[in-house]
Design a protein around this motif. Structure first.
Motif, PDB file in Angstrom:
ATOM      1  N   LEU A 129      58.258  45.855  33.099  1.00  0.00           N
ATOM      2  CA  LEU A 129      57.784  45.265  32.228  1.00  0.00           C
ATOM      3  C   LEU A 129      58.555  43.428  32.316  1.00  0.00           C
ATOM      4  N   HIS A 130      59.713  43.099  32.434  1.00  0.00           N
ATOM      5  CA  HIS A 130      60.734  41.628  33.155  1.00  0.00           C
ATOM      6  C   HIS A 130      59.654  40.989  34.587  1.00  0.00           C
ATOM      7  N   ALA A 131      58.987  42.298  35.151  1.00  0.00           N
ATOM      8  CA  ALA A 131      58.649  41.616  36.534  1.00  0.00           C
ATOM      9  C   ALA A 131      57.245  41.213  36.071  1.00  0.00           C
ATOM     10  N   TRP A 132      56.357  41.939  35.179  1.00  0.00           N
ATOM     11  CA  TRP A 132      54.881  41.865  34.899  1.00  0.00           C
ATOM     12  C   TRP A 132      54.833  41.093  33.616  1.00  0.00           C
ATOM     13  N   THR A 133      54.402  39.934  33.486  1.00  0.00           N
ATOM     14  CA  THR A 133      54.885  38.742  32.682  1.00  0.00           C
ATOM     15  C   THR A 133      53.547  38.795  32.343  1.00  0.00           C
ATOM     16  N   GLU A 134      52.870  38.071  30.612  1.00  0.00           N
ATOM     17  CA  GLU A 134      51.542  37.807  30.910  1.00  0.00           C
ATOM     18  C   GLU A 134      51.126  36.752  31.805  1.00  0.00           C
ATOM     19  N   ALA A 135      51.341  35.797  32.305  1.00  0.00           N
ATOM     20  CA  ALA A 135      50.688  35.093  33.157  1.00  0.00           C
ATOM     21  C   ALA A 135      50.116  36.219  34.383  1.00  0.00           C
ATOM     22  N   ASP A 136      51.088  36.939  35.092  1.00  0.00           N
ATOM     23  CA  ASP A 136      50.403  37.940  35.449  1.00  0.00           C
ATOM     24  C   ASP A 136      49.284  38.573  34.877  1.00  0.00           C
ATOM     25  N   GLN A 137      49.122  39.376  33.785  1.00  0.00           N
ATOM     26  CA  GLN A 137      47.906  39.832  33.868  1.00  0.00           C
ATOM     27  C   GLN A 137      46.666  38.827  33.867  1.00  0.00           C
ATOM     28  N   ALA A 138      47.092  37.522  33.301  1.00  0.00           N
ATOM     29  CA  ALA A 138      45.643  36.379  33.388  1.00  0.00           C
ATOM     30  C   ALA A 138      45.791  35.991  34.825  1.00  0.00           C
ATOM     31  N   LEU A 139      46.515  35.892  35.437  1.00  0.00           N
ATOM     32  CA  LEU A 139      46.160  36.196  36.797  1.00  0.00           C
ATOM     33  C   LEU A 139      45.310  36.600  37.630  1.00  0.00           C
ATOM     34  N   TRP A 140      45.958  38.316  37.752  1.00  0.00           N
ATOM     35  CA  TRP A 140      45.128  39.023  38.254  1.00  0.00           C
ATOM     36  C   TRP A 140      43.665  39.773  37.522  1.00  0.00           C
ATOM     37  N   ALA A 141      43.648  39.409  36.246  1.00  0.00           N
ATOM     38  CA  ALA A 141      42.284  39.310  35.076  1.00  0.00           C
ATOM     39  C   ALA A 141      41.349  37.920  36.224  1.00  0.00           C
ATOM     40  N   GLY A 142      41.801  36.596  36.206  1.00  0.00           N
ATOM     41  CA  GLY A 142      40.575  36.032  36.564  1.00  0.00           C
ATOM     42  C   GLY A 142      40.162  36.747  38.630  1.00  0.00           C
ATOM     43  N   VAL A 143      41.234  36.761  39.199  1.00  0.00           N
ATOM     44  CA  VAL A 143      41.164  37.411  40.579  1.00  0.00           C
ATOM     45  C   VAL A 143      40.367  38.552  40.595  1.00  0.00           C
ATOM     46  N   LEU A 144      40.323  39.594  40.041  1.00  0.00           N
ATOM     47  CA  LEU A 144      39.476  41.063  39.630  1.00  0.00           C
ATOM     48  C   LEU A 144      38.209  40.210  39.147  1.00  0.00           C
ATOM     49  N   ASN A 145      37.931  39.384  38.201  1.00  0.00           N
ATOM     50  CA  ASN A 145      36.659  39.193  37.514  1.00  0.00           C
ATOM     51  C   ASN A 145      36.238  38.331  39.143  1.00  0.00           C
ATOM     52  N   PHE A 146      36.731  37.995  39.985  1.00  0.00           N
ATOM     53  CA  PHE A 146      36.267  37.198  40.925  1.00  0.00           C
ATOM     54  C   PHE A 146      35.489  37.998  41.632  1.00  0.00           C
ATOM     55  N   TRP A 147      36.278  38.597  41.934  1.00  0.00           N
ATOM     56  CA  TRP A 147      36.007  39.448  42.958  1.00  0.00           C
ATOM     57  C   TRP A 147      34.632  40.630  42.953  1.00  0.00           C
ATOM     58  N   PHE A 148      34.423  41.366  41.449  1.00  0.00           N
ATOM     59  CA  PHE A 148      33.731  42.114  41.533  1.00  0.00           C
ATOM     60  C   PHE A 148      32.397  41.833  40.784  1.00  0.00           C
ATOM     61  N   LEU A 149      32.404  40.193  39.903  1.00  0.00           N
ATOM     62  CA  LEU A 149      31.289  39.612  39.145  1.00  0.00           C
ATOM     63  C   LEU A 149      30.876  38.722  40.731  1.00  0.00           C
ATOM     64  N   GLY A 150      31.896  38.582  42.149  1.00  0.00           N
ATOM     65  CA  GLY A 150      30.953  37.861  43.234  1.00  0.00           C
ATOM     66  C   GLY A 150      29.666  38.775  43.651  1.00  0.00           C
ATOM     67  N   ARG A 151      30.568  40.623  43.676  1.00  0.00           N
ATOM     68  CA  ARG A 151      29.731  41.927  44.260  1.00  0.00           C
ATOM     69  C   ARG A 151      29.137  41.687  43.757  1.00  0.00           C
ATOM     70  N   VAL A 152      28.874  41.595  42.562  1.00  0.00           N
ATOM     71  CA  VAL A 152      27.780  41.687  41.545  1.00  0.00           C
ATOM     72  C   VAL A 152      26.432  40.176  41.644  1.00  0.00           C
ATOM     73  N   PHE A 153      26.882  39.189  41.992  1.00  0.00           N
ATOM     74  CA  PHE A 153      26.070  37.907  42.341  1.00  0.00           C
ATOM     75  C   PHE A 153      25.733  38.368  43.584  1.00  0.00           C
ATOM     76  N   ASP A 154      26.300  39.013  44.723  1.00  0.00           N
ATOM     77  CA  ASP A 154      26.181  39.633  45.832  1.00  0.00           C
ATOM     78  C   ASP A 154      24.962  40.560  46.282  1.00  0.00           C
ATOM     79  N   ARG A 155      24.758  40.943  45.388  1.00  0.00           N
ATOM     80  CA  ARG A 155      23.696  41.607  44.938  1.00  0.00           C
ATOM     81  C   ARG A 155      22.209  41.725  44.385  1.00  0.00           C
ATOM     82  N   VAL A 156      22.586  40.687  44.002  1.00  0.00           N
ATOM     83  CA  VAL A 156      21.152  40.355  42.399  1.00  0.00           C
ATOM     84  C   VAL A 156      20.828  39.038  43.688  1.00  0.00           C
ATOM     85  N   ARG A 157      20.954  38.410  44.299  1.00  0.00           N
ATOM     86  CA  ARG A 157      20.648  37.465  45.288  1.00  0.00           C
ATOM     87  C   ARG A 157      19.917  38.140  46.476  1.00  0.00           C
TER      88      ARG A 157
END
Length: 158
Positions: A129-157
């Motif tokens: 809990l000390h190592a995993w902060t809210e900033a880490d959660q926000a950072l990784w939420a952004g990274v995962l959204n980027f990758w998975f939404l990128g895959r969706v857009f790649d399939r649609v194009r």
């Protein structure tokens, strides 16, 4: 004699009066004409300032169009191959290498925070809990959204 003198004076006054009135009228006309010229000059200054502002806006719009076209060309050509193998290999390796470097740096920083918490007599759960902060959660939420939404857009194009 007084009548002659008065007649002469009145005759002279009646003769000079129209000339004085003409002179006053011309003076008024000149003042009016000068005022009109001042107004015309002010109007021309305003029109010139407006024209300069219009020229500036046109130049700024042209510059913005040129900047956008240059950016579009740069983005379009960024993915194109140059034909030089070593340059293409270097170009295609820059983003992954920077990504790997920052990922390693991030993991090292988080491992150090985890170890520091353990060395401070914290339990495993508290160390995580000390190592995993809210900033880490926000950072990784952004990274995962980027990758998975990128895959969706790649399939649609097409």
């Amino acid at each position: 004699m007084i009548e002659t003198l008065l007649g002469g004076l009145l005759g002279g006054a009646f003769r000079i009066a129209p000339e004085i009135l003409k002179w006053l009228d011309r003076k008024g006309e000149r003042s009016h004409e000068l005022a009109m010229q001042d107004k015309a000059l002010e109007f021309e200054k305003l029109r010139g300032a407006q024209k300069m502002a219009e020229i500036g806006a046109t130049a700024e719009a042209a510059w913005n169009v040129g900047a956008i076209e240059t950016l579009r060309d740069a983005v379009r050509t960024q993915g194109e191959k140059s034909g030089v193998r070593w340059a293409d290999a270097l170009s295609s390796s820059v983003r992954p290498m920077i990504t790997y470097w920052f990922m390693a740096l991030y993991c090292a920083a988080k491992a150090a925070a985890f170890m520091a918490a353990l060395n401070a007599d914290a339990g495993w759960g508290e160390a995580v809990l000390h190592a995993w902060t809210e900033a880490d959660q926000a950072l990784w939420a952004g990274v995962l959204n980027f990758w998975f939404l990128g895959r969706v857009f790649d399939r649609v194009r097409p």
